[in-house]
Enzyme design. Sequence first.
Site, PDB file in Angstrom:
ATOM      1  N   SER A 100      -5.884   0.932  -4.358  1.00  0.00           N
ATOM      2  CA  SER A 100      -6.904  -0.101  -4.118  1.00  0.00           C
ATOM      3  C   SER A 100      -7.443  -0.725  -5.394  1.00  0.00           C
ATOM      4  CB  SER A 100      -8.066   0.490  -3.316  1.00  0.00           C
ATOM      5  OG  SER A 100      -8.762   1.460  -4.082  1.00  0.00           O
ATOM      6  N   LYS A 170     -14.494   1.849  -7.168  1.00  0.00           N
ATOM      7  CA  LYS A 170     -14.398   0.400  -6.973  1.00  0.00           C
ATOM      8  C   LYS A 170     -15.098  -0.297  -8.136  1.00  0.00           C
ATOM      9  CE  LYS A 170     -12.738   1.023  -2.748  1.00  0.00           C
ATOM     10  NZ  LYS A 170     -11.292   0.766  -2.432  1.00  0.00           N
TER      11      LYS A 170
END
EC number: 3.4.21.89
Length: 321
Positions: A100, A170
């Site tokens: 990701s 993230k």
Amino acid sequence: MGDLAVGARSGHEGPEERPERPEESVPPAAEDDVTAGGDNGGDSGGDGGRDERDGDGTAPQPKKPRSFWKELPLLIGIALVLALLIKTFLVQAFSIPSDSMQNTLQQGDRVLVDKLTPWFGSEPERGEVVVFHDPDKWLAGEPTPNPNAIQKGLSWIGLMPSAEEKDLIKRVIGVAGDTIECKGTGPLKVNGKALNESSYVYPGNTPCTVDDLGGQFKKKVPEGKIWVMGDHRQNSLDSRYHQQDKYKGFVPVDNVVGRAIVVAWPPTRWSTLPVPDTFDQDLSAAAPGALGLAGAVPLVLWRRRRLTVANARVSGPGTAG
């Protein structure tokens, strides 16, 4: 016979032939030392090995140092304590389990996370890559690692990457007060200003995704929260796709473990993780009070100018008359 007797007597009594007694050859000071040592029974600790002699009169041998194997457990214990303190308060290693964050981070990378600055009240900033605890079942359904007991122990003290399966990584896009917006394929906007994300968004991805699951949005970040997105925009279940949870896709600042500062493993991937240049522009959200003040200043100046002109017109004729 008389001569022999006289000779024997004179040889015995003559001072020039008298043998010296052994004790008279010892200096008085030496006798005092020996006596003091004998009186103390060898318990005086300030005379070195002179007073502590073995039965045969020889000095005792110096003590042998501890063997390495006897000291090894102590060294290991100290190392474990230091590693635990470092892991708890300074730096911790984490393993990247997914794609990701490509290409910034690859699956299998080990990153070092700064845990010190949050202790001093520092909060995440835009552009930083952060590790955070799962806010509300973001990882539900994802495969979880199953480390053995040794791996768990080494992970607990920080000698191996964290085995905690409830952590995510993230990039911070918005902080408290920011308005985050995605329309069409992008660009992504923060407080109305477009971000140039070409340096970190996965090649071929668009900054925004066109779908009905959360790719299109306009959100204001509440106090104490952050908005996060993965660099691989088309392969990241980030804030966009958790807007139905109890935090509406936002991540509580208290859930943030720390900022990822460097890729430490493998050696061929070693690199730092700086904040991209696009976040250096002024992205601050203008406060309503500041906007009101900015709008009021020209109005006040215009009104004062009108009053000045009017007063000049009124006072001019009066002065002349």
